[in-house]
Design a protein around this motif. Structure first.
Motif, PDB file in Angstrom:
ATOM      1  N   VAL A 130       0.858  -1.210  -0.200  1.00  0.00           N
ATOM      2  CA  VAL A 130       0.264   0.026  -0.135  1.00  0.00           C
ATOM      3  C   VAL A 130       0.965   1.254   0.041  1.00  0.00           C
ATOM      4  O   VAL A 130       0.711   2.250  -0.709  1.00  0.00           O
ATOM      5  CB  VAL A 130      -1.089  -0.098   1.152  1.00  0.00           C
ATOM      6  CG1 VAL A 130      -1.599   1.379   1.308  1.00  0.00           C
ATOM      7  CG2 VAL A 130      -1.951  -1.217   1.190  1.00  0.00           C
ATOM      8  N   ALA A 131       2.070   1.258   0.566  1.00  0.00           N
ATOM      9  CA  ALA A 131       2.881   2.319   0.917  1.00  0.00           C
ATOM     10  C   ALA A 131       3.549   2.514  -0.605  1.00  0.00           C
ATOM     11  O   ALA A 131       3.593   3.793  -0.738  1.00  0.00           O
ATOM     12  CB  ALA A 131       4.004   2.133   1.803  1.00  0.00           C
ATOM     13  N   GLY A 132       3.752   1.447  -1.275  1.00  0.00           N
ATOM     14  CA  GLY A 132       4.357   1.428  -2.467  1.00  0.00           C
ATOM     15  C   GLY A 132       3.487   2.495  -3.469  1.00  0.00           C
ATOM     16  O   GLY A 132       3.981   2.698  -4.497  1.00  0.00           O
ATOM     17  N   LYS A 133       2.199   2.411  -3.217  1.00  0.00           N
ATOM     18  CA  LYS A 133       1.289   2.725  -4.062  1.00  0.00           C
ATOM     19  C   LYS A 133       0.810   4.425  -3.751  1.00  0.00           C
ATOM     20  O   LYS A 133      -0.218   4.984  -4.160  1.00  0.00           O
ATOM     21  CB  LYS A 133      -0.042   2.146  -4.384  1.00  0.00           C
ATOM     22  CG  LYS A 133       0.264   0.614  -5.043  1.00  0.00           C
ATOM     23  CD  LYS A 133      -0.053   0.859  -6.477  1.00  0.00           C
ATOM     24  CE  LYS A 133       0.304  -0.478  -7.136  1.00  0.00           C
ATOM     25  NZ  LYS A 133       0.206  -0.420  -8.613  1.00  0.00           N
ATOM     26  N   ALA A 134       1.531   4.943  -3.102  1.00  0.00           N
ATOM     27  CA  ALA A 134       1.212   6.055  -2.265  1.00  0.00           C
ATOM     28  C   ALA A 134       1.134   7.275  -3.521  1.00  0.00           C
ATOM     29  O   ALA A 134       1.654   7.349  -4.271  1.00  0.00           O
ATOM     30  CB  ALA A 134       2.304   6.892  -1.268  1.00  0.00           C
ATOM     31  N   SER A 182     -10.247   3.474 -11.555  1.00  0.00           N
ATOM     32  CA  SER A 182      -9.906   4.594 -10.967  1.00  0.00           C
ATOM     33  C   SER A 182      -9.282   4.348  -9.625  1.00  0.00           C
ATOM     34  O   SER A 182      -8.610   5.116  -9.152  1.00  0.00           O
ATOM     35  CB  SER A 182     -10.968   5.616 -10.947  1.00  0.00           C
ATOM     36  OG  SER A 182     -12.102   4.926  -9.886  1.00  0.00           O
ATOM     37  N   ILE A 183      -9.387   3.156  -9.094  1.00  0.00           N
ATOM     38  CA  ILE A 183      -8.953   2.850  -7.804  1.00  0.00           C
ATOM     39  C   ILE A 183      -7.616   1.992  -7.970  1.00  0.00           C
ATOM     40  O   ILE A 183      -7.471   0.974  -8.509  1.00  0.00           O
ATOM     41  CB  ILE A 183      -9.805   2.178  -7.115  1.00  0.00           C
ATOM     42  CG1 ILE A 183     -11.054   2.889  -6.912  1.00  0.00           C
ATOM     43  CG2 ILE A 183      -9.334   1.814  -5.524  1.00  0.00           C
ATOM     44  CD1 ILE A 183     -12.345   2.118  -6.273  1.00  0.00           C
ATOM     45  N   ALA A 184      -6.661   2.773  -7.381  1.00  0.00           N
ATOM     46  CA  ALA A 184      -5.272   2.054  -7.591  1.00  0.00           C
ATOM     47  C   ALA A 184      -5.184   0.944  -6.038  1.00  0.00           C
ATOM     48  O   ALA A 184      -4.551   0.041  -6.242  1.00  0.00           O
ATOM     49  CB  ALA A 184      -4.072   2.765  -7.700  1.00  0.00           C
ATOM     50  N   ARG A 234      -6.395  -0.935 -14.355  1.00  0.00           N
ATOM     51  CA  ARG A 234      -5.845  -2.161 -15.145  1.00  0.00           C
ATOM     52  C   ARG A 234      -4.596  -2.580 -14.762  1.00  0.00           C
ATOM     53  O   ARG A 234      -4.311  -3.756 -14.535  1.00  0.00           O
ATOM     54  CB  ARG A 234      -5.993  -1.773 -16.489  1.00  0.00           C
ATOM     55  CG  ARG A 234      -7.457  -1.707 -16.925  1.00  0.00           C
ATOM     56  CD  ARG A 234      -7.492  -2.105 -18.486  1.00  0.00           C
ATOM     57  NE  ARG A 234      -8.928  -1.964 -18.895  1.00  0.00           N
ATOM     58  CZ  ARG A 234      -9.442  -0.873 -19.231  1.00  0.00           C
ATOM     59  NH1 ARG A 234      -8.906   0.032 -19.083  1.00  0.00           N
ATOM     60  NH2 ARG A 234     -10.726  -0.972 -19.583  1.00  0.00           N
ATOM     61  N   ASP A 235      -3.506  -1.613 -14.324  1.00  0.00           N
ATOM     62  CA  ASP A 235      -2.239  -1.968 -14.094  1.00  0.00           C
ATOM     63  C   ASP A 235      -2.050  -2.171 -12.670  1.00  0.00           C
ATOM     64  O   ASP A 235      -1.964  -1.143 -11.678  1.00  0.00           O
ATOM     65  CB  ASP A 235      -1.359  -0.678 -14.522  1.00  0.00           C
ATOM     66  CG  ASP A 235      -0.005  -0.940 -14.229  1.00  0.00           C
ATOM     67  OD1 ASP A 235       0.442  -1.979 -14.492  1.00  0.00           O
ATOM     68  OD2 ASP A 235       0.881   0.191 -13.974  1.00  0.00           O
ATOM     69  N   ASN A 236      -1.968  -3.295 -12.088  1.00  0.00           N
ATOM     70  CA  ASN A 236      -1.417  -3.649 -10.897  1.00  0.00           C
ATOM     71  C   ASN A 236      -2.023  -2.900  -9.855  1.00  0.00           C
ATOM     72  O   ASN A 236      -1.432  -2.660  -8.731  1.00  0.00           O
ATOM     73  CB  ASN A 236       0.137  -3.509 -10.794  1.00  0.00           C
ATOM     74  CG  ASN A 236       0.764  -4.350 -10.071  1.00  0.00           C
ATOM     75  OD1 ASN A 236       0.341  -5.415  -9.420  1.00  0.00           O
ATOM     76  ND2 ASN A 236       1.987  -4.064  -9.786  1.00  0.00           N
TER      77      ASN A 236
END
Lengths: 435, 547, 257, 187
Positions: free
Chosen positions: B99-103, B271-273, B297-299
């Motif tokens: 989750v932190a990696g997607k900040a 829209s949600i990562a 779509r991406d990861n």
């Protein structure tokens, strides 16, 4: 060399004057039955160790294959007590020709039924509770007491059959024992007759008293419902038929004549007469039940036969096809004299009693009592069938051993001698007979 | 032999074996101890029933209602900590790192039990992180049955666990119920009138209500779908039986910090990562394909905070174990019939297991919003406002909040109590016209001959004893079961109790079959298991294939 | 030696179940299982092999489509009168009717597991333990200490929460009373029912709710023609529901599935 | 020669009697020690305690049985006497706050419901009537556990103790006409 001694030793146990097949053939005959017995013991073990979830019985079908089989084989085993009764009490001397066979069949049926019952109950370790804390109002208490007592009587009656073995006879104290026992046989026969009359009745009462199951419930005399008496009657009627059937079967398998024809005729006549009485009584009972007992409990009898596959055909089959028909054949001297009629008739009579027990047990449980309940079906699991097969194998084995090593049919030697004189017997068979 | 019989040995042995048959290994011995009563509030659904727990020492052994009964799920909630399907450990560190990696990318919290204090924590955290706070559907209304005289319900399980059952039961003698539903449901059975409608035609039926003869007498219409609010407004139910849903006071700072509530369906696709799901205790389930549709779509990273393995844990990258009622302190969201504010605490009855994480703490740490003491803060805010009364379950006393200290109020709530503000003025209902629902594409009946009727209840995790209803009787349709009319079962070649495949345009699901003449021909009643819901929603076309 | 305790006037505990109120939620079944330490279903158990002391049946009027109306009927041991069909058949006195309470009791520790009583019961109110009882690991902590768990191979059934009667009696003794407080003795199913469809009490006490309801119009008992004299009364305003209490009718074959 | 049979028979009977009376009890019972060498007598005399002081009733009428450690450590935080038993008790249980695992002679099977209050208050029975003179004993007797059933031998009332078997219960109930049904005493 070893085999030879084995053969000799085996031969030494066989009754003088009768011929028995070779040890190899005997072992070959035994092999499949032993295998079946082992399988049966394994199945029973599964039920005992893992619990009765191994069966297909359930809270609605609380009794399954085993109760039906138990009731049937006990009815068929009735030949033992009834023949004893006829021979020792009513003095039909001819029947001494089949009494040993009857005792063996009785012993096998009763002990087999007891064994199956022990697997059938949920807590076999507590079986002695019935004796220690008996509920005298319960038909099952009567059944348990009578069957176990009668089993003891049968075991004592069976002893002389074993002790008549050629080698065992050589031990003097056994001979004395057998002689003493023989003096008791009338008492035993009397006691046995009483016990087994009583428990055949109790078995009938087992379902007949179930007020909550109007399909099985019957009115009756004092504490006993009519099925009490019908079961006695049907067992007495079919016992001799089953004796004819088994004796005939043994004759066919061993290719020997074992019993004189007049014994067959006598048994068939007795069976036929009793069957007639039974069919009459059963018909009256059914009419009373259909028109009085069942409606009196709020159950219209017609609905019982609404549920497929148990239509009215089952009534017809039970009373006419498997009741009246064999009865008529068996009381007609011309017909029963011919094997082609006699044997099918006895088979039909046996089927009749089996069907009766089936209707009493299985159909009773299949029918709904609550209006919003469903008709139920049940089929036994392989563990149940296996256990039953084990009982069957056990019976065959006991009978085979008894037949080989004891003098089951006293007339066999006489008949054989007659046959040897009449026919030219090949030499090797004579040699075998001489052993 | 004779000698042995005269000694105690054989008698002792048979007695012992009989005794052994009573306590052989496998029969557990219940612990003994002092019996005590403890009180809490059931947090399995928004009804929030008062619970009296009979405890041996500290261990609850039986739950009962305080006034009146409980539903079967609430009755057996004390078994949930021992459920074999419980999630007991999970990759907490990995999930945090992912989750932190997607900040900085689109983060969202999906709250499947909205309306709790924890929901405010999510909103505050999302507010701080510019994320989205999502709920299954924005349900702005609260209904007052006690003021209703004739109620038309379109498939709502009104008498079967809807709202607050004790309130429904109390109001029941005073209203007439017309139930429009494809099946004769539990509610339809007890309704004054049952109008059977074709499965899947709820919306069409709702549109035809104004033409009904009974329309003039109606005081309330209940059902799903956007047209219901409009009808209620038209029959004049707004302000009489329909109000805005009320919530207890929240600290002012919270409302300032909080992100807006977004209905899940309104989120733009892809829209949600990062999606964080709170599914315990969930009162509804959104099929996975709908969730997937909203993810980038991406990861994308999906972390579910679940008490059991059966829900999103099957799909999400990370499933983290979380505590649930009755092992954690939580509050209970207001129910559909809460027209006035209410606040209840579900005090834990058993110790919180080790190794669990909570979504509130997770997002609190992520966003820097302090969430450790939110329940106490809120209770203090309610106490500070000084309105309403505290009803304590143990002594059945009602005490005005004004007469209590903040500590006493907190203690009362923790020992089983409910705060209500009976004389609050209900909020007015506001029509939300922007609501647009995705319409299921019409499917051809040729290859999918059946129409699905779904079970109204979704219970994520249930006590193992619920097999009494699902398996050892056929009282409730088990979550993994479907029910078919005998004719349809014959056509599909399936038998009662057999296994089959439920097939829709979305996929397949292995199910067990119940054959039941109560299901209308041409319909299939489907259980509420997430696996079934993933492929087959209400009114979807389906096919049953024997296996 | 023992002071002759003042014998209570014999009670006849019974129930009155309002079928028109039952919504079939099953709370009674779950509460009963929790109270009486009935284990969850063993592997593969079905409605025919499961254990439940009370079972809610869905009944219907046999109609098709719109004509169809259904109701829920909770069935438990009907606690028949003195001549309960199950009592006389038990070979080893594991079943008895308590003359002081009218409760038909089943003693699992005396039970041989012959299941004769189950065959005798027209209400199918008895269950057999086909498997060893098993609870998920840890869940045995939630067992009720007032009721002994049963072992495999025995029959069990409703005993109107005898454990609660024991507790009520002990409480009365502590307070120096002979009679129990009726509020202390309420079976789990009655307590659990969210719609209050089940009432419980002493039928011999004319003032009790159940005694009055048992005489009310619309009150009926299951299979009354069998003369089992049950103490569980049902009531419904609907004729077709009352008719379900009688025996199956001819020509109703396969009416249900 | 004729006597040989009866002699063999008698010898067999004697062997069986010996095995059944002397050997069997050793085989079937396993002797276990109580965790603490406790003297009821000392507590009754020196502390003047009555049975109910330690074996108390709770408010709901249930019986608390053997007291928990709390009760003991109420007095025994430090040694009150000079016995080894007390010192051991304090060292092993009180100080580390470990509950002693008492072996209860009168522990009834799980399916038995026994209400002490009903018997003492309504039935006016004395503790000694069932428990014997336990309260005056100076040491705890060895706990003999049946290897098969797991129950204490004391329940069966050997060596002059009153029995606590079902037969004993039934006999007393029958005498006082309080025998109603199984479920009166079973759960």
């Amino acid at each position: 060399m070893v085999r030879l001694t084995g053969k000799l030793a085996d031969g030494q146990f066989i009754t003088r004057g009768v011929s028995r097949c070779s040890t190899e053939r005997f072992l070959l005959w035994l092999a499949p039955w032993v295998a079946l017995l082992v399988f049966g013991v394994y199945c029973a073990g599964l039920c005992l160790v893992k619990g009765l979830n191994q069966t297909n019985m359930d809270n609605r079908f609380v009794f399954g294959l085993w109760i039906f089989v138990d009731l049937t084989i006990i009815a068929l085993g009735a030949g033992a007590f009834f023949t004893g009764f006829l021979l020792y009490i009513l003095k039909f001397k001819e029947l001494s020709a089949v009494i040993n066979s009857a005792v063996i069949i009785g012993l096998v049926c009763y002990s087999g039924a007891m064994a199956a019952l022990m697997v059938d109950v949920g807590q076999p370790l507590r079986c002695w509770f019935t004796f220690w804390y008996p509920n005298v109002h319960s038909m099952l208490t009567e059944v348990t007491f009578c069957i176990s007592c009668y089993l003891a009587v049968l075991a004592i009656e069976y002893l002389p059959v074993v002790l008549k073995n050629r080698r065992l006879k050589e031990i003097p104290s056994f001979l004395v024992f057998e002689f003493e026992l023989h003096k008791l046989i009338y008492v035993l026969a009397g006691v046995g007759t009483f016990l087994s009359f009583f428990h055949q009745g109790s078995l009938g009462g087992l379902f007949g008293v179930l007020r909550g199951r109007p399909f099985a419930f019957r009115e009756g005399l004092m504490v006993w419902p009519s099925t009490f008496f019908l079961f006695i009657l049907s067992a007495a009627a079919v016992g001799p038929s089953f004796l004819i059937l088994t004796t005939w079967l043994v004759e066919k398998i061993t290719h020997k004549r074992l019993v004189k024809d007049q014994v067959f005729q006598l048994l068939a006549r007795i069976s036929g007469i009793l069957l007639c009485v039974y069919v009459l009584a059963k018909a009256v009972d059914t009419l009373v039940w259909l028109n009085r007992t069942s409606p009196g409990l709020g159950f219209e009898a017609a609905q019982y036969y609404d549920w497929k596959p148990f239509g009215t055909w089952i009534l017809f089959a039970e009373i006419v096809l498997f009741g009246l028909l064999p009865a008529l054949i068996l009381i007609t001297p011309g017909l029963r004299a011919r094997r082609g009629w006699l044997i099918p008739a006895t088979a039909l009579a046996c089927c009749g009693v089996a069907l009766n027990r089936f209707v009493q047990t299985v159909q009773t449980q299949a029918l709904p009592t609550l209006s919003f309940d469903r008709f139920l079906s049940y089929s036994p699991s392989w563990q149940e069938v296996g256990t039953f097969a084990g009982v069957l194998a056990y019976g065959v084995l006991v009978y085979s051993f008894s037949f080989r090593y004891s003098q089951v049919f006293p007339e066999e030697r006489e008949l054989k001698a007659a046959r040897v004189m009449r026919l030219e017997i090949p030499e090797e068979e004579l040699v075998e007979a001489g052993r | 032999m004779a000698g042995a019989v005269l000694t105690p040995a054989p008698w002792r042995l048979i007695t012992d074996t009989a005794l052994w048959s009573e306590n052989w290994p496998g029969v557990p011995r219940p612990a003994r101890g002092e019996i005590r009563a403890r009180f809490t509030t059931c947090a399995l659904c928004p009804a929030g029933c008062a619970v009296r727990a009979r405890c041996v020492g500290e261990q609850p052994v039986l739950l009962t209602g305080v006034s009146g009964g409980l539903c079967p799920f609430g009755l057996s909630a004390h078994h949930l900590p021992y459920h074999p399907a419980r999630l007991r450990k999970g990759p907490v560190a990995e999930a945090t790192a992912a989750v932190a990696g997607k900040a900085g990318q689109g983060i969202a919290v999906l709250d499947l039990n909205p309306g709790r204090t924890a929901s405010w924590s999510y909103r505050r955290a999302m507010g701080a992180m510019k994320g989205a706070y999502l709920t299954p559907q924005a349900e702005p209304f609260a209904y007052d049955l006690s003021a209703a005289r004739t109620v038309l319900s379109i498939g709502t399980p009104l008498l079967d666990g809807w709202g607050t059952p004790s309130k429904v039961n109390a109001a029941r003698p005073n209203f007439r119920l017309i139930q429009a539903e494809a099946m004769e449901s539990r509610t339809a059975m007890l309704a004054e009138q049952w109008i059977p409608i074709a499965p899947g035609s709820e919306s069409a039926f709702a549109k035809s209500i104004p033409q009904l003869e009974a329309a003039r007498e109606l005081s309330l219409v209940l059902g799903e779908g956007p047209e219901i609010a409009e009808i209620n407004q038209r029959i004049g139910a707004f302000g009489k039986t329909v109000f805005g849903r009320s919530e207890a006071v929240v600290p002012e700072t919270w409302t300032r910090e909080a992100a807006a509530v977004t209905a899940f369906a309104d989120v733009p696709d892809h829209s949600i990562a990062v999606l964080l799901i709170d599914e315990t205790p969930a009162t509804s389930y959104i099929p996975w394909h709908r969730i997937e549709q909203k993810l980038v779509r991406d990861n994308p990273v999906v972390v579910t905070f679940a008490a059991h393995r059966g829900g999103y844990a099957r799909h999400a990258q990370f499933a983290l174990p979380t505590a649930m009622y009755p092992e954690v302190l939580d509050d209970v969201a207001p129910a559909a019939d809460a027209i006035r504010p209410v606040f209840r605490l579900a005090a834990p009855l058993v110790a919180t297991p080790t190794g669990v994480v909570s979504l509130a703490e997770f997002v609190g740490t992520l966003s820097g919003v302090p969430v450790a003491n939110v329940l106490r803060e809120r209770a203090d805010a309610i106490h500070h406002a000084g309105q309403g009364t505290l009803h304590t379950y143990a002594d059945r006393q009602r005490t005005a909040v004004k007469e209590l200290t903040a500590d006493a109020f907190w203690k009362g709530l923790n020992e089983g109590g409910e705060w209500t503000w009976e004389d609050a003025k209900p909020r007015a209902a506001v029509m939300n016209r922007a609501e647009v629902r995705p319409v299921e594409p019409v499917e051809s009946p040729a290859d999918l001959p059946l129409v699905a009727i779904s079970e109204p209840h979704y219970a994520g995790l249930v006590s193992p004893l619920l097999t009494k209803l699902y398996q050892e009787s056929n009282l409730l349709l088990a979550p993994n079961r479907i029910a078919l009319h005998p004719k349809d079962a014959r056509d599909a070649g399936v038998v009662d109790g057999g296994r089959a495949m439920l097939q829709t345009r979305l996929g397949k699901c292995a199910v067990e079959v119940t054959v039941d003449a109560a299901v209308p021909a041409g319909a299939v009643q489907v259980g509420s298991a997430p696996g079934i819901q993933d492929v087959c929603g209400h009114a979807a076309r389906a096919k049953v294939v024997s296996v | 030696m023992i002071a002759q305790g003042k014998t209570n006037v014999a009670a006849r505990y019974g129930m009155s179940i309002d079928v028109d109120r039952c919504n079939g939620c099953g709370a009674c079944m779950v509460a009963c299982a929790a109270e009486n330490n009935v284990p969850p279903a063993a592997n593969g158990a079905t409605e025919r092999t499961g254990l439940t002391w009370i079972r809610v049946y869905r009944v219907d009027n046999g109609g098709e489509g719109n004509e169809r109306r259904s109701a829920f009927v909770p069935m438990l041991c009907q606690h028949c009168g003195k001549d309960a069909p199950c009592v006389a058949v038990c070979p080893q006195q594991a079943v008895d009717v308590d003359p002081a309470t009218g409760i038909v009791g089943q003693m699992p520790e005396r039970c041989l597991g012959c299941r004769y009583c189950m065959a005798a019961c027209p209400y199918h109110a008895r269950s057999f333990n086909w498997s060893d009882p098993a609870w998920p690991a840890g869940m045995e902590k939630t067992l009720n200490p007032d009721v002994a768990p049963r072992m495999r191979g025995v029959v069990e059934k409703c005993n109107l929460c005898q454990g609660r009667l024991h507790t009520a009696k002990a409480k009365a003794a502590m307070a120096g009373r002979v009679e129990i407080d009726p509020a202390d003795y309420v079976p789990a199913c009655v307590e659990a029912c969210p719609t209050r469809a089940i009432h419980f009490g002493n039928l011999n006490d004319a003032a009790s709710e159940v005694a009055q309801e048992s005489h009310r119009k619309g009150s009926f008992r299951m299979l009354e023609a069998l003369h089992t004299d049950p103490k569980i009364y049902y009531q419904s305003k609907k004729d077709w529901v009352r008719e379900t209490a009688s025996a199956p009718r001819p020509g109703k074959e396969n009416a249900r599935g | 020669m004729k006597l040989r049979g009866p002699i063999v028979f008698l010898a067999g009977v004697l062997v069986a009697l010996g095995a059944g009376w002397a050997g069997f009890p050793r085989l079937i019972y396993q002797t276990r020690r109580q965790p603490v060498d406790f003297s009821h007598q000392v507590h009754a005399e020196k502390a003047g305690a009555k049975c109910e002081d330690c074996h108390a009733y709770r408010a709901d009428g249930s019986f608390a049985g053997v007291p928990a450690l709390d009760k003991c450590s109420g007095c025994h935080t430090a040694a009150m006497g000079s016995t080894v038993a007390e010192k051991n008790f304090i060292d092993q249980y009180v100080t580390p706050q470990r509950e002693p695992e008492w072996l209860v002679y009168a522990r009834q099977p799980e399916n038995v419901y026994f209400s002490h209050i009903t018997h003492t208050k309504r039935g006016n029975l004395k503790c000694e009537q069932c428990h014997g003179n336990q309260g005056a004993s100076n040491s705890l007797p060895p706990y003999q556990q049946d290897r098969i059933s797991g129950y204490s031998r004391d329940i069966w009332g050997h060596a002059g103790r009153p029995a606590m078997t079902m037969d004993a219960c039934v006999a007393c109930h029958r005498q006082s006409h309080l025998e109603h049904s199984c479920l009166d005493c079973h759960k």
